[in-house]
Each structure stands twice: as C-alpha cells, then as structure tokens.
Motif scaffolding. Structure first.
Motif, PDB file in Angstrom:
ATOM      1  N   ALA A  74       0.876  -1.182   0.000  1.00 15.39           N
ATOM      2  CA  ALA A  74       0.000   0.000   0.000  1.00 15.39           C
ATOM      3  C   ALA A  74       0.906   1.223   0.000  1.00 15.39           C
ATOM      4  N   THR A  96      -1.382  -0.440  -4.253  1.00 12.38           N
ATOM      5  CA  THR A  96      -2.279   0.725  -4.268  1.00 12.38           C
ATOM      6  C   THR A  96      -1.446   1.995  -4.150  1.00 12.38           C
ATOM      7  N   THR A  98      -1.911   6.709  -3.712  1.00  8.67           N
ATOM      8  CA  THR A  98      -2.735   7.711  -2.998  1.00  8.67           C
ATOM      9  C   THR A  98      -3.009   8.927  -3.900  1.00  8.67           C
ATOM     10  N   ASN A 308      -7.241   2.139   1.776  1.00  8.05           N
ATOM     11  CA  ASN A 308      -6.899   1.031   0.881  1.00  8.05           C
ATOM     12  C   ASN A 308      -6.683  -0.266   1.658  1.00  8.05           C
ATOM     13  N   PRO A 318      -9.465  -2.620  -3.295  1.00 11.65           N
ATOM     14  CA  PRO A 318      -9.072  -1.301  -2.806  1.00 11.65           C
ATOM     15  C   PRO A 318      -9.374  -0.205  -3.843  1.00 11.65           C
ATOM     16  N   ASP A 320      -7.906   2.430  -4.668  1.00 17.65           N
ATOM     17  CA  ASP A 320      -6.772   2.947  -5.441  1.00 17.65           C
ATOM     18  C   ASP A 320      -5.836   1.838  -5.904  1.00 17.65           C
ATOM     19  N   ARG A 321      -6.427   0.730  -6.273  1.00 21.94           N
ATOM     20  CA  ARG A 321      -5.585  -0.375  -6.746  1.00 21.94           C
ATOM     21  C   ARG A 321      -4.987   0.000  -8.114  1.00 21.94           C
TER      22      ARG A 321
END
Ligand code: DGY
Length: 323
Positions: A74, A96, A98, A308, A318, A320-321
């Motif tokens: 992440a 993921t 941001t 996420n 998630p 924002d994968r």
C-alpha cells in the motif's frame, strides 16, 4: 482473530501512525532510516502488508522473495514507478497508491517553482543571504513576466489539471496540453486548453513547460536534447513529476549554453544525489522533492493508505488499486 500485521518503511505523520497502530499490528520506522533491499525482502516474508514510499527502490532484486507473506504493497504517494510492476504481478501482490489528495498541493508547488524560475527568486535569495545586495536598481535580477504567457502541460491527469487551473484562472495563461490519451473536451474547456498530438508540437509554442506525467521506463528521458532544442530560447522547464523524465545531462547543456531560459526541479534522477553540474547553474531552481509536503496532504495521503488497507483486509477491491 489476529489483526493483520503491517510494516511502514518510513516515518509518517503522527496522526496516521496512531490510527495504524489502533487498527493493525503495526511496525513503525521511528528512526526513519530507509530499508536496504535485504531488509525489504525480510519484510515481505514477515508482514501481511508493507507500506512503502518513493524512497524504496522496489526493483526485481528488492522483490526477489520466493514466497511472500505480504499480499499488499500500500504505497504512500501517487507515483509508483519505484515498484517493479512485472515482479509485483508475478508475486501476486496488490499495489495501491494515494491519488487526488495531493493534487492541489503538488500543483501549488509546481506553480511556486514556475514563479521562482521566471522571477529569479532563488538567485535573489542567494544574493541577499550572501550579503551581496547593493540596493534597488532598474537592471537588477530582471526576470520574465508570467501573466498572460503560454504554459504547456505534459500529462493532463489530476495534478496537471490543477496546475492548468492555477495558471489559467490565476495568471491568465494560455494552456496547451499533451497527454497520452485523448482528454475529454469538457475537461479541457475548464481552462480553455488545447490538446496537441505530440510533445514536438507542444514545445515550440510554450513559454513554460510543466511535466506532470508518470515516471518509469516508459517516460525515461522523455525530455531529451532534441526536445530541449525545440523549446523557445527563453522558455522554462518545470519538473515536479519524476527525475528520470528529464535527461539531466542534456538539461545541463541547455542551461549552461542558455539555449532555454531556465528550469525548476523538484525531482532528480537518482535523488537525493544531485548532479554537481546542476549546482553550477544559476538559471535552475531546485527543491528537495517537496511537491506534496504540506501537513494536510501528507496526513490525507496516510489516511488514504488506511482506506486502501481497510478495503483489502475486509475483502473489497481497494479504491486505489493500480496493480
Ligand atoms: C508522490 O506522491 O508520487 C510523491 O512524489 C512522493 O512519492
């Protein structure tokens, strides 16, 4: 049920670290020392999630682990070109990022750099602090007007669009865009922007060129000697994307021979190492990768990582994968 174990590779804002510790069996990096590839491989064998950032070079070597316990990387940050996509896929890792939460602050910094370069703010500050200022005079540190000029934006994602908004609505600039896919006309219309088909078409028309495309091998040296030659003689290059997007040796040539007006850089190839020749150029402004460095953005980035992780460990895809 045991809480998932997560390993954070750098120091994060205190509020985010506290939330991580509440929700997970979290191992924090209180010393803020970057992990070596061996330490990273160990982390992949030990924790359910690893939370890296741009200073972790996750190439094939760092990810060379036969059986990982880790199932998700992440990433703290929008750019993820430091993670080898092919290896991450072969290990079955979810990755993921941001996005969104740092777009405004990063665009603010790109605008800061644009203004600093045009108005010679770095040179002025250096002169003043060195005690070299002899007083006002009509010919002193004369720069370039920004308002009403033409800005070329390479990469019209969220940060590029925020940059356009500031430049067009704040400084009356004309916006020209180059993007790998067609941009929706309604998005271009927000800033009365025109999309061109190629970088070659964009460069000769612009007084300022700001890079907002992803890094990685696909865009390595996108701005090379031939393309720098296409820029107007007085034009400025602004890079808040990734260092590798610009061929630094070619840029140094252009700065030293003054074939362009100047440059402003927040990111560097092989950072934090800075090419010593860049240090010799007065017509470049340099900042230490500060694009998203506001309390608001850095906290929001951390909470976005938490979103996420929450999705992932609760069995959802998630939001924002990226891999
Ligand atoms: C980003 O979010 O990509 C910043 O450059 C830090 O990685």
């Amino acid at each position: 049920m045991a809480r998932p174990s997560v390993m954070v590779t750098r120091r994060w804002p205190a509020a985010v670290e506290a939330r991580l510790a509440e929700n997970y069996d979290a191992v924090l990096n209180t010393g803020d020392k970057p992990l070596s590839p061996a330490e990273f491989r160990q982390a992949l064998k030990t924790y359910d999630a690893v939370l890296p950032t741009v200073t972790d070079r996750l190439n094939a070597e760092a990810l060379d682990v036969p059986a990982t316990r880790t199932r998700i990387l992440a990433n703290y940050g929008v750019g993820y070109s430091h993670i080898c996509e092919q290896t991450a896929r072969s290990l079955g890792l979810t990755v993921t990022n941001t996005p969104d939460v740092l777009s405004e602050c990063t665009a603010d910094l790109a605008m800061t750099l644009l203004l600093m370069a045009a108005r010679r703010a770095g040179e002025g500050e250096r002169e003043l602090r060195a005690g070299g200022w002899t007083g006002w005079r009509p010919t002193h540190l004369v720069g370039t007007k920004v308002s009403g000029k033409t800005l070329g934006i390479i990469g019209y994602g969220r940060i590029g669009q925020e940059m356009a908004r500031r430049a067009h609505h704040g400084f009356g600039m004309t916006i020209i865009v180059q993007n790998r896919s067609r941009v929706d006309p309604s998005i271009l219309a927000h800033c009365n922007a025109t999309q061109v088909d190629s970088v070659e078409e964009l460069l000769p028309q612009c007084d300022f060129v700001s890079l907002h495309c992803p890094g990685g091998d696909g865009n390595r040296h996108l701005i090379n000697a031939a393309r720098l030659d296409l820029m107007k003689p007085g034009a400025f290059l602004i890079n808040t994307a990734r260092g590798e997007v610009v061929d630094e040796r070619a840029l140094i040539q252009a700065l030293m021979f003054e074939t362009i007006g100047g440059a402003a850089l927040d990111v560097f190839d092989g950072e934090p190492r800075i090419n010593p020749d860049l240090m010799q150029c007065d017509n470049v402004v340099m900042l230490p990768h500060l694009g998203s460095a506001t309390r608001e953005a850095r906290e929001a980035m951390g909470f976005r990582v938490l979103d996420n992780l929450g999705d992932f460990f609760e069995g959802r895809d998630p939001r924002d994968r990226v891999i």
